[in-house]
Design a protein around this motif. Structure first.
Motif, PDB file in Angstrom:
ATOM      1  N   LEU A  41       0.835  -1.192   0.000  1.00 51.56           N
ATOM      2  CA  LEU A  41       0.000   0.000   0.000  1.00 51.56           C
ATOM      3  C   LEU A  41       0.872   1.243   0.000  1.00 51.56           C
ATOM      4  O   LEU A  41       1.872   1.316   0.718  1.00 51.56           O
ATOM      5  CB  LEU A  41      -0.892   0.029   1.247  1.00 51.56           C
ATOM      6  N   LYS A  42       0.494   2.221  -0.792  1.00 55.83           N
ATOM      7  CA  LYS A  42       1.242   3.470  -0.829  1.00 55.83           C
ATOM      8  C   LYS A  42       0.518   4.573  -0.067  1.00 55.83           C
ATOM      9  O   LYS A  42       1.088   5.230   0.777  1.00 55.83           O
ATOM     10  CB  LYS A  42       1.485   3.901  -2.268  1.00 55.83           C
ATOM     11  N   ARG A  43      -0.753   4.791  -0.397  1.00 52.92           N
ATOM     12  CA  ARG A  43      -1.477   5.882   0.257  1.00 52.92           C
ATOM     13  C   ARG A  43      -2.980   5.694   0.079  1.00 52.92           C
ATOM     14  O   ARG A  43      -3.423   4.959  -0.782  1.00 52.92           O
ATOM     15  CB  ARG A  43      -1.062   7.235  -0.282  1.00 52.92           C
ATOM     16  N   VAL A  44      -3.710   6.426   0.900  1.00 49.64           N
ATOM     17  CA  VAL A  44      -5.163   6.461   0.769  1.00 49.64           C
ATOM     18  C   VAL A  44      -5.497   7.512  -0.282  1.00 49.64           C
ATOM     19  O   VAL A  44      -5.026   8.648  -0.212  1.00 49.64           O
ATOM     20  CB  VAL A  44      -5.840   6.825   2.110  1.00 49.64           C
ATOM     21  N   ILE A  45      -6.313   7.130  -1.248  1.00 50.71           N
ATOM     22  CA  ILE A  45      -6.729   8.077  -2.281  1.00 50.71           C
ATOM     23  C   ILE A  45      -8.043   8.745  -1.903  1.00 50.71           C
ATOM     24  O   ILE A  45      -8.217   9.948  -2.073  1.00 50.71           O
ATOM     25  CB  ILE A  45      -6.875   7.358  -3.641  1.00 50.71           C
ATOM     26  N   LYS A  46      -8.970   7.962  -1.363  1.00 52.06           N
ATOM     27  CA  LYS A  46     -10.291   8.506  -1.063  1.00 52.06           C
ATOM     28  C   LYS A  46     -10.936   7.716   0.071  1.00 52.06           C
ATOM     29  O   LYS A  46     -10.811   6.502   0.133  1.00 52.06           O
ATOM     30  CB  LYS A  46     -11.169   8.411  -2.310  1.00 52.06           C
ATOM     31  N   VAL A  47     -11.637   8.424   0.962  1.00 52.51           N
ATOM     32  CA  VAL A  47     -12.418   7.791   2.024  1.00 52.51           C
ATOM     33  C   VAL A  47     -13.820   8.390   1.968  1.00 52.51           C
ATOM     34  O   VAL A  47     -13.974   9.613   1.965  1.00 52.51           O
ATOM     35  CB  VAL A  47     -11.818   8.039   3.429  1.00 52.51           C
ATOM     36  N   THR A  48     -14.807   7.514   1.904  1.00 50.30           N
ATOM     37  CA  THR A  48     -16.195   7.946   1.917  1.00 50.30           C
ATOM     38  C   THR A  48     -16.870   7.334   3.134  1.00 50.30           C
ATOM     39  O   THR A  48     -16.831   6.115   3.314  1.00 50.30           O
ATOM     40  CB  THR A  48     -16.932   7.504   0.637  1.00 50.30           C
ATOM     41  N   GLU A  49     -17.458   8.184   3.938  1.00 51.60           N
ATOM     42  CA  GLU A  49     -18.147   7.707   5.129  1.00 51.60           C
ATOM     43  C   GLU A  49     -19.583   7.354   4.768  1.00 51.60           C
ATOM     44  O   GLU A  49     -20.296   8.135   4.153  1.00 51.60           O
ATOM     45  CB  GLU A  49     -18.128   8.789   6.211  1.00 51.60           C
ATOM     46  N   GLY A  50     -19.984   6.145   5.152  1.00 53.75           N
ATOM     47  CA  GLY A  50     -21.356   5.705   4.922  1.00 53.75           C
ATOM     48  C   GLY A  50     -22.220   6.042   6.115  1.00 53.75           C
ATOM     49  O   GLY A  50     -21.887   6.894   6.932  1.00 53.75           O
ATOM     50  N   GLN A  51     -23.310   5.342   6.252  1.00 55.69           N
ATOM     51  CA  GLN A  51     -24.247   5.597   7.329  1.00 55.69           C
ATOM     52  C   GLN A  51     -23.795   4.953   8.623  1.00 55.69           C
ATOM     53  O   GLN A  51     -23.160   3.908   8.625  1.00 55.69           O
ATOM     54  CB  GLN A  51     -25.613   5.047   6.975  1.00 55.69           C
ATOM     55  N   TYR A  52     -24.141   5.627   9.720  1.00 61.42           N
ATOM     56  CA  TYR A  52     -23.978   5.038  11.045  1.00 61.42           C
ATOM     57  C   TYR A  52     -25.222   4.237  11.355  1.00 61.42           C
ATOM     58  O   TYR A  52     -26.320   4.578  10.932  1.00 61.42           O
ATOM     59  CB  TYR A  52     -23.867   6.113  12.138  1.00 61.42           C
ATOM     60  N   SER A  53     -25.031   3.227  12.121  1.00 59.89           N
ATOM     61  CA  SER A  53     -26.164   2.466  12.627  1.00 59.89           C
ATOM     62  C   SER A  53     -25.975   2.343  14.125  1.00 59.89           C
ATOM     63  O   SER A  53     -24.957   1.851  14.588  1.00 59.89           O
ATOM     64  CB  SER A  53     -26.198   1.080  11.982  1.00 59.89           C
TER      65      SER A  53
END
Length: 90
Positions: free
Chosen positions: A44-56
């Motif tokens: 792994l080199k790096r994080v490109i994108k993080v998308t937060e979904g719904q909390y439950s």
């Protein structure tokens, strides 16, 4: 009052537990991505994108037998679930 329609159990300091669940979700995503990258001979080199979904946030429901006189309340663990979609470069 002669009846109760709904009881919900909550948490003190709920925000802290929500943030902890996000940390755990991110660690889990990174561990899985590492295994996938290593299986194809990469790292792994790096994080490109993080998308937060719904909390439950909820609890496991346990039904009481309606034919019994009175009302029993069965507390159960409160469960917090965080969903993330993480895209890595490798």
């Amino acid at each position: 009052a002669t009846s109760i329609e709904y009881i919900q159990f909550g948490l003190q300091d709920q925000k802290r537990y929500e943030l902890d669940s996000l940390k755990l979700a991110m660690r889990d995503a990174q561990a899985k991505a590492t295994v996938i990258a290593e299986s194809v001979g990469r790292t792994l080199k790096r994080v490109i994108k993080v998308t937060e979904g719904q909390y439950s946030i909820g609890s496991e429901k346990q039904a009481a037998d309606d034919r019994q006189p009175g009302t029993e309340i069965f507390p159960s663990p409160v469960i917090i679930t965080a969903n993330l979609t993480v895209t890595y470069e490798f």
